[in-house]
Design an enzyme around this catalytic site. Structure first.
Site, short mmCIF file in Angstrom:
data_model
loop_
_atom_site.label_atom_id
_atom_site.label_comp_id
_atom_site.label_asym_id
_atom_site.label_seq_id
_atom_site.Cartn_x
_atom_site.Cartn_y
_atom_site.Cartn_z
N CYS A 213 -50.57 65.05 -55.26
CA CYS A 213 -52.00 65.01 -54.97
C CYS A 213 -52.17 64.21 -53.69
O CYS A 213 -51.60 63.13 -53.54
CB CYS A 213 -52.76 64.36 -56.12
N CYS B 215 -58.55 65.01 -59.77
CA CYS B 215 -59.58 64.74 -58.77
C CYS B 215 -59.89 65.97 -57.93
O CYS B 215 -60.76 65.93 -57.07
CB CYS B 215 -59.17 63.58 -57.88
N TYR C 123 -5.94 68.22 -75.52
CA TYR C 123 -6.01 68.65 -76.92
C TYR C 123 -4.89 69.62 -77.30
O TYR C 123 -4.79 70.01 -78.46
CB TYR C 123 -7.38 69.26 -77.26
N CYS D 35 -57.56 58.89 -56.37
CA CYS D 35 -57.22 59.69 -57.55
C CYS D 35 -56.90 58.74 -58.71
O CYS D 35 -55.96 57.94 -58.64
CB CYS D 35 -56.03 60.58 -57.21
N ASP E 144 -17.31 68.86 -75.09
CA ASP E 144 -18.13 69.85 -74.40
C ASP E 144 -18.01 69.69 -72.89
O ASP E 144 -18.73 68.90 -72.28
CB ASP E 144 -19.59 69.68 -74.86
N GLU F 174 -10.27 67.76 -85.02
CA GLU F 174 -10.52 67.09 -83.75
C GLU F 174 -11.97 67.30 -83.33
O GLU F 174 -12.62 68.22 -83.80
CB GLU F 174 -9.62 67.71 -82.65
N CYS G 24 -55.33 69.14 -57.62
CA CYS G 24 -55.06 68.03 -58.54
C CYS G 24 -55.95 68.18 -59.77
O CYS G 24 -57.16 68.28 -59.65
CB CYS G 24 -55.33 66.71 -57.84
N LYS H 151 -19.26 74.65 -85.34
CA LYS H 151 -20.27 74.26 -84.36
C LYS H 151 -21.40 73.51 -85.04
O LYS H 151 -21.90 73.95 -86.07
CB LYS H 151 -20.85 75.52 -83.69
N TYR I 131 -8.14 43.67 -57.46
CA TYR I 131 -7.88 43.31 -56.08
C TYR I 131 -6.43 43.61 -55.71
O TYR I 131 -6.14 44.23 -54.69
CB TYR I 131 -8.18 41.82 -55.90
N PHE J 4 -4.44 45.62 -57.22
CA PHE J 4 -4.26 47.06 -57.27
C PHE J 4 -4.67 47.69 -55.93
O PHE J 4 -3.94 48.50 -55.36
CB PHE J 4 -5.09 47.65 -58.42
N ASP J 5 -5.82 47.30 -55.46
CA ASP J 5 -6.30 47.84 -54.18
C ASP J 5 -5.35 47.53 -53.04
O ASP J 5 -5.15 48.33 -52.14
CB ASP J 5 -7.69 47.28 -53.85
N LYS K 271 -7.55 72.67 -87.04
CA LYS K 271 -6.32 73.37 -86.69
C LYS K 271 -5.30 73.21 -87.82
O LYS K 271 -5.17 72.11 -88.37
CB LYS K 271 -5.72 72.79 -85.40
N SER L 251 -9.81 81.54 -76.63
CA SER L 251 -11.00 80.79 -77.04
C SER L 251 -10.90 80.58 -78.55
O SER L 251 -9.85 80.84 -79.15
CB SER L 251 -12.28 81.49 -76.61
N LEU L 252 -11.94 80.06 -79.16
CA LEU L 252 -11.87 79.73 -80.58
C LEU L 252 -12.90 80.53 -81.35
O LEU L 252 -13.99 80.78 -80.86
CB LEU L 252 -12.17 78.24 -80.79
N LYS M 291 -14.77 68.58 -80.77
CA LYS M 291 -14.81 69.66 -79.79
C LYS M 291 -15.58 69.15 -78.57
O LYS M 291 -16.80 69.08 -78.56
CB LYS M 291 -15.47 70.91 -80.38
P1 AMP Z 1 -15.38 78.33 -76.93
O1 AMP Z 1 -15.62 77.96 -75.50
O2 AMP Z 1 -16.59 78.17 -77.80
O3 AMP Z 1 -14.64 79.61 -77.10
O4 AMP Z 1 -14.38 77.20 -77.50
C1 AMP Z 1 -13.08 77.10 -77.03
C2 AMP Z 1 -13.00 75.95 -76.09
O5 AMP Z 1 -13.24 74.74 -76.76
C3 AMP Z 1 -11.63 75.78 -75.54
O6 AMP Z 1 -11.41 76.61 -74.43
C4 AMP Z 1 -11.62 74.35 -75.13
O7 AMP Z 1 -12.02 74.25 -73.80
C5 AMP Z 1 -12.71 73.71 -75.95
N1 AMP Z 1 -12.26 72.57 -76.74
C6 AMP Z 1 -12.86 71.37 -76.77
N2 AMP Z 1 -12.25 70.51 -77.58
C7 AMP Z 1 -11.20 71.17 -78.11
C8 AMP Z 1 -10.18 70.79 -79.01
N3 AMP Z 1 -10.14 69.56 -79.56
N4 AMP Z 1 -9.26 71.71 -79.31
C9 AMP Z 1 -9.31 72.95 -78.78
N5 AMP Z 1 -10.25 73.37 -77.91
C10 AMP Z 1 -11.20 72.48 -77.58
ZN ZN Z 2 -55.66 63.64 -57.58
#
Ligand code: AMP
Ligand code: ZN
Length: 670
Positions: A427, A412, A228, A433, A121, A117, A409, A315, A32, A34-35, A291, A80-81, A119
């Protein structure tokens, strides 16, 4: 205090509170309060627009609209990884980097440690901070340039807009924007209520949300951002693990599941632990990232064209398998909606054998371009029922037959209809039915609705199939001698059933309303409706406009209610339920009750009175503890009869033997 000073003060305070709440989970003021501070700041900013800060906490709620997302270059490329799928891959990778490092540093012996770490999604984002201020946020794009999504990212509560000192002067963070499972479910529930199609999975919803034009919509999605990594011209930290620990104090959100591992065995147990545990997280992960911990060694290892040499993703077994589509059946639900279900060659997926998968609706079948005998990929998402996510068209057999949606359907044979704007076919034979009839009664009797003990789903199906019941009102006409003659029905079960049915008559109105199974009127909606319209008569005489004005009730729900009440069969059904004594109005619980002869008595007021208006009389009675009913039923204790009481009501009261008081008798009693 001058406005500009107050703005600065409020901004700082709110940023601190935000961090305490979202990052440190340790708030020191109420929501409250905060608001209130937020409101004050927002008003000041409106009065003095020139003083408004683009990183003001008020930007969290969004408001800015982005028509086209501008393309921008990354200051530091986003890599990317490399992926690995087995521990062998990981071991090989470790050997590779050891070799590389020892070539360059002949004499040094390496004690390699690894920061492991999760990963996450979601969608990756790069955010630039200068002098503690968020400057811009860009999507990964092709790694060299992405889209400027700064306005939308500002609404994410786990992204700090201003940093808590001490902080490096100039750097970019790398983070993953995710939608938690709970936020995803909540979002889908809301969409369902509004009649919008639901989203398929949190990952796509997260990345889609980042590209919404209206940032206030983004704000409502409740996205999160997990940090990350950090990149900068200068080396800020010595190790990745240290980086994860220390960035928290600036106000970034960093999940605390990372671990420093010193051997392959430790990495392996980290992987195994999270492969098992990942479903208990409130967000989705698709693997782990390993890493090299020391930043100086990372530098030595460097990058390939695509990815860092010092990191690798492990993965998890994708919860997706391929199998064959054998047939498609169409199921009819209680609302009459037709759902296509695929029968598959049984296959092991995520620890269970899968034989069937949902195909959602006709559009989904078209989109997949499905043929009988196709090899399909099946995925198990958060849902219990797996779904078909793709077709291997290159494996399609010649002369295969295309899967098409049924024209009638399957139960029926009636024609199907598709309401405008909806994905599902229904239906049209609502009254006869069988699965619809059975489903409606099952829903009515279910635990969340009328909670009728002694009558399970199978019994209901049996009663419908034997012709004993056709609608929910028929439940209240069941008789012992008919029931006992049925298969599998013994004396006790018949008595339990009848007793359960009788007891359900006292279930509150909101349960009855939910039990009726009006489309889009779920448990919560039913409660909200009853709050605004405490009786069924009031609810069903309200027009579309009045209904859609109820908080959280959109036009779709309002339309559904109107179309329900416009159906004569439904009105007859409700009248019958009322006759049987079901609650068709909300019972007002009196907080201050006077003990009187009227306390807890169910009273109907009818006719015209000379000493008071009908409403005055009702509130007087309520004050005396009476429960006012709008119509006479076997539950009624007392009728206060004024002049010109309707003959049918009179007759009904007499036939039920209900005590009646005239106005003068009532006054005397007072
Ligand atoms: P990929 O999309 O399979 O090439 O994987 C790389 C992506 O993994 C990166 O671009 C990040 O967005 C994602 N990712 C998620 N968690 C991590 C993490 N802990 N460290 C590094 N990348 C991460
Ligand atoms: Zn029906």
């Amino acid at each position: 205090m001058k406005p500009e000073e107050r703005i600065i003060q409020l901004t700082q305070e709110l940023i601190d509170h935000n961090r305490r709440y979202y990052i440190e989970d340790n708030p020191i003021i109420s929501d409250y309060e905060f608001d209130r501070l937020m409101k004050e700041l927002s008003l000041l900013e409106q009065s003095y627009p020139s003083l408004a800060d683009p990183n003001s906490p008020t930007k969290r709620v969004g408001g800015g609209v982005t028509k086209d997302f501008m393309s921008k270059s990354h200051r530091f490329p986003m890599y990317s990884l490399d992926n690995s799928y087995s521990l062998e891959d990981v071991k090989e990778w470790i050997n590779r980097i050891k070799k590389r490092l020892s070539q360059e540093n002949k004499d040094e012996v390496f004690e390699l440690s690894f920061c492991c770490e999760l990963k996450y999604d979601g969608a990756s984002v790069s955010i630039t901070y200068k002098n503690g201020e968020l400057i811009e946020a860009i999507t990964r794009g092709d790694g060299t340039q992405g889209d400027d999504i700064t306005t939308n990212v500002r609404t994410i509560k786990t992204v700090p807009l201003k940093l808590k000192p001490p902080f490096p002067k100039d750097f970019d963070i790398r983070g993953e924007v995710i939608l938690s499972r709970s936020a995803f479910d909540e979002l889908n529930q809301k969409r369902q209520l509004k009649g919008f199609p639901v989203f398929m999975n949190p990952r796509n919803t997260a990345s889609g949300s980042l590209k919404l034009q209206d940032s206030s919509e983004v704000s409502k999605r409740n996205l999160d951002c997990f940090l990350y990594g950090i990149v900068s011209d200068n080396q800020i930290y010595h190790s990745q693990y240290e980086l994860l620990q220390k960035t928290r104090s600036m106000g970034f959100f960093v999940p605390d599941h990372s671990a420093l591992c010193h051997s392959v065995e430790e990495i392996e147990s980290f992987i195994q632990y999270w492969d098992k545990k990942r479903r208990s997280l409130n967000y989705e992960i698709d693997g782990i990232v390993i890493k090299v911990d020391r930043v100086d060694l990372q530098k030595e290892l460097g990058f390939t064209a695509k990815s860092p040499r010092w990191a690798i993703a492990f993965k998890f077994q994708a919860e997706e398998v391929t199998t064959e589509l054998n047939s498609v059946v169409f199921q009819v639900g209680r609302t009459g909606a037709i759902t296509p279900v695929a029968n598959l060659t049984p296959v092991l997926l995520g620890g269970t054998i899968v034989k069937r998968a949902s195909l959602h609706n006709a559009d989904q079948i078209d989109k997949l371009d499905l043929y009988f005998g196709d090899t399909v990929t099946v995925e198990k998402g958060g849902e219990i029922i797996p779904k078909i996510t793709g077709v291997k068209k290159e494996m399609r057999k010649r002369n295969s037959i295309k899967v098409s949606f049924t024209k009638e359907c399957p139960e029926c044979g009636s024609t199907l209809e598709r309401p405008e704007g909806e994905a599902a076919y229904y239906c049209s034979n609502h009254l006869r039915c069988a699965p619809q009839v059975i489903g409606r009664i099952q829903h009515f009797a279910s635990r969340k609705a009328m909670d009728i003990d002694g009558i399970g789903d199978e019994t209901i199906a049996q009663l419908v199939n034997e012709g004993l019941i056709r609608d929910v009102a028929d439940l209240y006409q069941l008789e012992y001698h008919r029931l006992i003659s049925l298969d599998r029905m013994a004396d006790t079960s018949v008595n339990n059933l009848l007793e359960g049915v009788e007891k359900s008559k006292s279930k509150p109105f909101e349960k009855v309303l939910f039990g009726l199974g009006i489309r889009m009127v779920g448990e919560t909606v039913a409660k909200k409706l009853v709050k605004s319209f405490p009786t069924i008569d009031a609810l069903f005489s309200a027009n579309l406009e009045a209904l859609s004005e109820i908080p959280d009730i959109g036009l779709k729900i309002a339309e559904s209610i109107v179309s329900f009440r416009n159906d004569k069969a439904n009105i007859t059904l409700i009248e019958r339920l009322r006759e049987f004594g079901l609650q068709m109005e909300k019972v007002i619980e009196e907080s201050v009750q006077v003990n009187s002869v009227f306390t807890n008595k169910k009273v109907v007021v009818s006719g015209v009175f000379s000493s008071f208006s009908r409403d005055e009389l009702k509130s007087k009675l309520e004050g005396l503890g009476a429960i006012i009913q709008s119509s006479i039923s076997s539950k009624t204790d007392l009728v206060i009869a004024g002049e010109n009481m309707g003959p049918s009501k009179l007759q009904k009261a007499e036939s039920l033997g209900i005590r009646m008081l005239s106005e003068s008798e009532f006054l005397e009693m007072l």
